[in-house]
Design a protein around this motif. Structure first.
Motif, PDB file in Angstrom:
ATOM      1  N   ARG A 104       0.837  -1.190   0.000  1.00  0.00           N
ATOM      2  CA  ARG A 104       0.000   0.000   0.000  1.00  0.00           C
ATOM      3  C   ARG A 104       0.874   1.242   0.000  1.00  0.00           C
ATOM      4  O   ARG A 104       1.747   1.390   0.860  1.00  0.00           O
ATOM      5  N   HIS A 106       0.566   5.447  -0.010  1.00  0.00           N
ATOM      6  CA  HIS A 106      -0.408   6.512   0.231  1.00  0.00           C
ATOM      7  C   HIS A 106      -0.228   7.665  -0.776  1.00  0.00           C
ATOM      8  O   HIS A 106       0.399   7.497  -1.811  1.00  0.00           O
ATOM      9  N   GLY A 120       3.243  -6.765   1.503  1.00  0.00           N
ATOM     10  CA  GLY A 120       2.691  -6.093   2.673  1.00  0.00           C
ATOM     11  C   GLY A 120       3.421  -4.829   3.073  1.00  0.00           C
ATOM     12  O   GLY A 120       3.160  -4.284   4.155  1.00  0.00           O
ATOM     13  N   TRP A 122       4.269  -0.952   3.454  1.00  0.00           N
ATOM     14  CA  TRP A 122       3.367   0.192   3.583  1.00  0.00           C
ATOM     15  C   TRP A 122       4.172   1.481   3.508  1.00  0.00           C
ATOM     16  O   TRP A 122       5.191   1.627   4.205  1.00  0.00           O
ATOM     17  N   LYS A 154       7.386  -0.654   7.025  1.00  0.00           N
ATOM     18  CA  LYS A 154       6.466   0.477   6.973  1.00  0.00           C
ATOM     19  C   LYS A 154       7.265   1.776   7.023  1.00  0.00           C
ATOM     20  O   LYS A 154       8.142   1.942   7.869  1.00  0.00           O
ATOM     21  N   PRO A 209       3.097   6.554  11.179  1.00  0.00           N
ATOM     22  CA  PRO A 209       2.528   6.939   9.880  1.00  0.00           C
ATOM     23  C   PRO A 209       1.034   7.275   9.990  1.00  0.00           C
ATOM     24  O   PRO A 209       0.433   7.197  11.058  1.00  0.00           O
ATOM     25  N   VAL A 210       0.484   7.602   8.883  1.00  0.00           N
ATOM     26  CA  VAL A 210      -0.949   7.859   8.777  1.00  0.00           C
ATOM     27  C   VAL A 210      -1.694   6.522   8.693  1.00  0.00           C
ATOM     28  O   VAL A 210      -1.084   5.477   8.518  1.00  0.00           O
ATOM     29  N   ASP A 211      -2.980   6.566   8.802  1.00  0.00           N
ATOM     30  CA  ASP A 211      -3.814   5.360   8.745  1.00  0.00           C
ATOM     31  C   ASP A 211      -3.516   4.487   7.533  1.00  0.00           C
ATOM     32  O   ASP A 211      -3.742   4.879   6.394  1.00  0.00           O
ATOM     33  N   PRO A 212      -3.027   3.295   7.753  1.00  0.00           N
ATOM     34  CA  PRO A 212      -2.695   2.423   6.632  1.00  0.00           C
ATOM     35  C   PRO A 212      -3.921   1.717   6.059  1.00  0.00           C
ATOM     36  O   PRO A 212      -3.886   1.208   4.952  1.00  0.00           O
ATOM     37  N   ASN A 213      -4.963   1.671   6.853  1.00  0.00           N
ATOM     38  CA  ASN A 213      -6.174   1.019   6.357  1.00  0.00           C
ATOM     39  C   ASN A 213      -7.094   2.004   5.664  1.00  0.00           C
ATOM     40  O   ASN A 213      -8.101   1.629   5.095  1.00  0.00           O
ATOM     41  N   GLY A 214      -6.738   3.261   5.783  1.00  0.00           N
ATOM     42  CA  GLY A 214      -7.572   4.280   5.141  1.00  0.00           C
ATOM     43  C   GLY A 214      -7.561   4.074   3.641  1.00  0.00           C
ATOM     44  O   GLY A 214      -6.727   3.355   3.101  1.00  0.00           O
ATOM     45  N   ASP A 215      -8.450   4.723   3.002  1.00  0.00           N
ATOM     46  CA  ASP A 215      -8.485   4.609   1.547  1.00  0.00           C
ATOM     47  C   ASP A 215      -8.332   5.972   0.923  1.00  0.00           C
ATOM     48  O   ASP A 215      -8.299   6.115  -0.254  1.00  0.00           O
TER      49      ASP A 215
ATOM     50  N   GLU B 113      -8.321  11.956   7.332  1.00  0.00           N
ATOM     51  CA  GLU B 113      -9.613  11.970   8.002  1.00  0.00           C
ATOM     52  C   GLU B 113      -9.449  12.324   9.487  1.00  0.00           C
ATOM     53  O   GLU B 113      -8.474  11.984  10.111  1.00  0.00           O
ATOM     54  N   THR B 130      -0.869  13.340  10.019  1.00  0.00           N
ATOM     55  CA  THR B 130      -1.078  11.890  10.137  1.00  0.00           C
ATOM     56  C   THR B 130      -2.155  11.636  11.186  1.00  0.00           C
ATOM     57  O   THR B 130      -2.482  12.518  11.983  1.00  0.00           O
ATOM     58  N   ASN B 131      -2.668  10.414  11.203  1.00  0.00           N
ATOM     59  CA  ASN B 131      -3.791  10.137  12.109  1.00  0.00           C
ATOM     60  C   ASN B 131      -3.831   8.725  12.689  1.00  0.00           C
ATOM     61  O   ASN B 131      -4.792   8.379  13.371  1.00  0.00           O
ATOM     62  N   ALA B 132      -2.804   7.907  12.447  1.00  0.00           N
ATOM     63  CA  ALA B 132      -2.848   6.518  12.924  1.00  0.00           C
ATOM     64  C   ALA B 132      -1.654   6.217  13.809  1.00  0.00           C
ATOM     65  O   ALA B 132      -0.506   6.230  13.363  1.00  0.00           O
ATOM     66  N   LYS B 141      -8.143   1.452  12.469  1.00  0.00           N
ATOM     67  CA  LYS B 141      -9.225   2.287  11.956  1.00  0.00           C
ATOM     68  C   LYS B 141     -10.113   2.849  13.051  1.00  0.00           C
ATOM     69  O   LYS B 141     -10.740   3.886  12.882  1.00  0.00           O
TER      70      LYS B 141
END
Lengths: 215, 215, 215
Positions: A104, A106, A120, A122, A154, A209-215, B113, B130-132, B141
């Motif tokens: 993933r 971003h 996997g 990130w 990551k 990091p930022v939300d890895p599950n975010g989209d 977000e 960042t947010n996570a 999430k």
């Protein structure tokens, strides 16, 4: 499931798009590289993919199933991309990049040629990889070495990776770090230059990091 | 004043655009989120706005008057944006973001977000929020927390903000800083990690974003 | 050689494009500035240029021969650009910028108004220049000073330059550095804040931009 291609999208001659895929408006698939060698090559994108608006994917790439792009993504020629990969809005992927399954990336990131990201991996927003040890030197092009992320590595938001560094399995690079040497498996590094994170405070505050599950 | 919509712009079904607004070429307004819940929602943009070319604004946002975007801006669903807000070219605003009146965000920035920017906040070019706290973890999430900028806070160019930090009223984060903890009201912080700026020299040299009045 | 303009490209009224040039899909040439003074001005782009998809070049710029842009590039009004210049994908060039011959700017960079890059300057991906010493202050707009790169200066990936700094002839700013004061001719600086690089190890590991010859 049928494939849905927006009316304004531009699809090159030799593009194969798996079933159930969606191509948004103002997308270009199968763009022609400057390098004449790459021009005759096909572009293959797997099933259930979604290429969002204003993105460009060049000819000569092989992409697995369920590929997701944000908006305005650029994927250059001769890259090899696994399944279940997503690339965030405005990210630039240069040519000859390898991304394995479930990688993933971003938004606003930059991934130059000869970078390799294993399963996997990130990569956070605005992350920058580099690949030239002696820029503007006569033989810069023959000595390019991108970073290599081992499985599960990551990279936190806005970090910078110097050419040819290896980031170990499940290692974590803190947001805003500048990585100048290899990072061991499982390590957490932070700072400029990036060094092993000192303790629990650092761990919980800086390596994020930022939300890895975010989209 | 009439509203002007370029011939190539794509406007979704439930988009309300205030009078005197301008929509440039290759813009998409009212894009449909992946999340089925968001699909039926309207998009409202106030009077006298200008959405520049290649920008995308999703359905389900509420935007005040005199909204200005640069080119290639992305605004995801379910965000709440005040009046007199401007967002620079290629900036990505994820879903569920709150921007109050007179917020200015410059180019190439990333705002995930659950970020909140209060009145008059200023965010420089290539800034990353960042947010996570635990990326790729099972409950990442459900634990997302974006930064919170209090009124008049300013974030210098290419700075990185860790999840959930609060930036105090009229505080200033220096260009290129990495903010790992809350910043008090009126403070000036610089460096990686960001700390209180030492003196007048530092103040005048290091804490400096790009032109906030620029367009 | 004939000039090739994609069917979807939008070309303003007073655009001169040199022979043998290529304009890709979804490009806008001769976009109209908000400032009424700039609206009547022509756009001139020299021979053998290639403006890649989704890019926008405003009216009022003068651009030399063999100009190359990546995808989604933005060039604002009143800029002066030499010959053999290339600008990478998603880079933003604000108005009143000067780029001399053979300047190369990589992807996702930000170059604000009143920046000057002399012959052969090289700017890596995600690099950010700034130009306002007192953001949001009443006279910010009358005190703007961009960085000045002397001939052959190179700025590594994701570096940040504070307003008005001069980067010396053939100097090198390391990737991820934050430059807060002038850099002497031929110097190598790294870190946040950027300082002279300590030794050969630093030199070989930290001062390294991405491939400058890459496209």
């Amino acid at each position: 499931m049928p494939t849905t291609i927006a009316r304004t999208a531009i699809i090159g001659r030799d593009v194969e798009l798996g079933e159930g895929s969606i191509v948004d408006d103002f997308v270009i698939l199968g763009a022609s590289p400057s390098d004449p060698e790459g021009r005759a090559l096909p572009l293959h994108i797997g099933c259930g993919s979604h290429i969002r608006s204003h993105s460009v994917v060049y000819a000569g790439c092989s992409v697995g199933d369920r590929f997701q792009t944000g908006h305005g993504v650029l994927v250059r020629e001769a890259s090899e991309i696994g399944s279940d990969v997503s690339i965030g809005s405005h990210t630039v992927l240069e040519h000859h990049v390898v991304l394995r399954d479930r990688v993933r990336i971003h938004s606003n990131a930059f991934v130059p040629e000869y970078s390799i990201v294993e399963e996997g991996g990130w990569i956070g927003p605005n992350v920058v990889f580099t690949n030239a040890a002696y820029p503007m030197s006569r033989d810069a092009k023959s000595n390019l070495r991108g970073p290599h992320l081992l499985p599960g590595a990551k990279i936190g938001a806005n970090a910078t990776l110097l050419p040819g560094v290896t980031i170990g399995r499940d290692a974590l690079v803190g947001a805003g770090s500048v990585v100048v040497e290899d990072v061991p498996d499982g390590a957490v590094v932070v700072g400029n230059p990036a060094e092993a994170d000192a303790g629990p405070a650092g761990r919980s505050r800086r390596a994020v990091p930022v939300d890895p599950n975010g989209d």
